[in-house]
Write a protein that holds these residues in place. Sequence first.
Motif, short mmCIF file in Angstrom:
data_model
loop_
_atom_site.label_atom_id
_atom_site.label_comp_id
_atom_site.label_asym_id
_atom_site.label_seq_id
_atom_site.Cartn_x
_atom_site.Cartn_y
_atom_site.Cartn_z
N HIS A 9 0.72 -82.26 75.16
CA HIS A 9 1.69 -81.75 75.76
C HIS A 9 2.61 -81.72 74.42
CE1 HIS A 9 0.12 -83.33 79.33
NE2 HIS A 9 0.31 -84.28 78.92
N ASN A 10 3.19 -80.16 74.07
CA ASN A 10 3.69 -79.93 73.13
C ASN A 10 4.43 -79.41 73.71
OD1 ASN A 10 5.72 -79.12 70.48
ND2 ASN A 10 3.75 -77.07 70.87
N GLN A 11 5.99 -79.61 73.71
CA GLN A 11 6.93 -80.24 74.55
C GLN A 11 8.34 -80.16 73.20
OE1 GLN A 11 7.46 -78.89 77.82
NE2 GLN A 11 5.76 -79.77 77.41
N THR A 12 8.32 -79.15 72.67
CA THR A 12 8.73 -78.83 70.95
C THR A 12 8.58 -77.22 71.14
OG1 THR A 12 7.32 -78.79 69.27
CG2 THR A 12 7.56 -80.61 69.62
N LYS A 13 9.95 -76.87 69.97
CA LYS A 13 10.52 -75.65 69.86
C LYS A 13 9.38 -74.70 69.01
CE LYS A 13 13.81 -75.95 66.62
NZ LYS A 13 15.36 -76.43 66.85
N TYR A 14 8.31 -75.75 68.51
CA TYR A 14 7.21 -75.00 67.32
C TYR A 14 5.52 -74.81 67.97
CZ TYR A 14 10.88 -76.99 64.39
OH TYR A 14 12.95 -77.65 64.90
N ALA A 32 3.43 -75.86 75.42
CA ALA A 32 1.91 -76.06 76.43
C ALA A 32 1.20 -77.46 76.38
CB ALA A 32 1.01 -74.84 75.60
N SER A 33 0.22 -77.04 77.18
CA SER A 33 -1.03 -78.50 76.22
C SER A 33 -1.81 -77.89 76.41
CB SER A 33 -0.51 -79.15 78.17
OG SER A 33 0.73 -79.91 78.13
N THR A 34 -2.70 -78.98 76.07
CA THR A 34 -3.85 -78.53 75.78
C THR A 34 -4.79 -80.28 75.72
OG1 THR A 34 -6.09 -77.76 74.37
CG2 THR A 34 -4.22 -78.99 73.17
N CYS A 83 9.56 -85.86 68.23
CA CYS A 83 9.74 -87.30 68.63
C CYS A 83 8.44 -86.55 69.32
CB CYS A 83 10.76 -87.44 69.96
SG CYS A 83 12.17 -88.15 68.05
N MET A 84 8.02 -88.18 69.54
CA MET A 84 6.41 -88.52 70.20
C MET A 84 6.17 -89.62 71.73
SD MET A 84 3.83 -90.59 67.63
CE MET A 84 4.30 -91.91 66.75
N SER A 85 6.23 -89.73 72.49
CA SER A 85 5.68 -90.64 73.29
C SER A 85 4.00 -90.29 73.78
CB SER A 85 6.62 -90.84 74.23
OG SER A 85 6.52 -89.25 75.12
N GLY A 86 3.47 -92.15 73.78
CA GLY A 86 2.66 -91.79 74.43
C GLY A 86 1.47 -93.02 75.04
N GLU A 87 0.15 -92.76 75.31
CA GLU A 87 -0.43 -94.43 76.20
C GLU A 87 -2.03 -94.12 75.21
OE1 GLU A 87 -0.84 -94.27 80.21
OE2 GLU A 87 1.39 -95.33 79.91
N MET A 88 -2.08 -95.32 74.75
CA MET A 88 -3.40 -95.37 74.51
C MET A 88 -4.81 -96.27 75.10
SD MET A 88 -3.56 -94.90 70.15
CE MET A 88 -3.64 -93.52 69.48
N ASN A 89 -5.35 -95.90 76.77
CA ASN A 89 -6.04 -97.12 77.42
C ASN A 89 -4.68 -97.18 77.91
OD1 ASN A 89 -8.40 -95.97 77.64
ND2 ASN A 89 -8.97 -97.45 75.97
N GLY A 90 -3.53 -96.69 78.26
CA GLY A 90 -2.63 -97.46 79.50
C GLY A 90 -1.64 -98.05 78.41
N GLU A 91 -2.33 -98.56 77.03
CA GLU A 91 -0.63 -99.00 76.43
C GLU A 91 0.25 -98.10 75.39
OE1 GLU A 91 -0.50 -102.49 75.48
OE2 GLU A 91 -1.94 -102.93 77.35
N GLY A 92 0.98 -98.40 75.83
CA GLY A 92 1.99 -97.52 74.99
C GLY A 92 2.55 -96.74 74.01
N PHE A 93 2.82 -95.94 73.51
CA PHE A 93 3.51 -96.02 72.48
C PHE A 93 4.67 -95.17 72.24
CE2 PHE A 93 -0.54 -93.16 71.97
CZ PHE A 93 0.24 -91.87 71.10
N SER A 94 5.92 -94.69 71.65
CA SER A 94 6.58 -93.85 71.21
C SER A 94 7.84 -94.24 70.10
CB SER A 94 7.70 -93.49 71.96
OG SER A 94 8.49 -95.13 71.71
N GLY A 95 7.64 -93.46 69.51
CA GLY A 95 8.56 -93.02 67.93
C GLY A 95 9.38 -91.70 67.42
#
Length: 122
Positions: A9-14, A32-34, A83-95
């Motif tokens: 999901h790209n919620q940036t202005k780029y 947009a998303s892909t 900035c990013m946030s997400g999950e890999m197999n339900g384990e969250g990460f952000s930065g």
Amino acid sequence: MGPVTFTIHNQTKYELRVQSSNGATAEAASGASTSMGFGSNDTNITNAMRWYQDGICILQGSVAWSAGGSGADDGWTSSNIICMSGEMNGEGFSGCNEGWIEMQPYNLMANGGEVSVTYTNA
């Protein structure tokens, strides 16, 4: 490794362009998303995440996984604007200017699964 579905999901202005180590590519315009699908033969995948403004690459990060380690980097080619946030197999990460984030356990993606990441402006 099992198959992996990668949702972005790209919620940036780029504009975001993705180049995977297996040769697959994807793009997501601002807002947009892909998604990308990887089969069981696609092991040790690194996805270069590149953001463009007016056709010029202004930042690069990555999202990667294998049976022996997985993680993500929100950008490292210039001062961080993403900035990013997400999950890999339900384990969250952000930065937000975090650098590489190593996921635990090391074999989190060994059987494949789901990876999702959302990028926002810093």
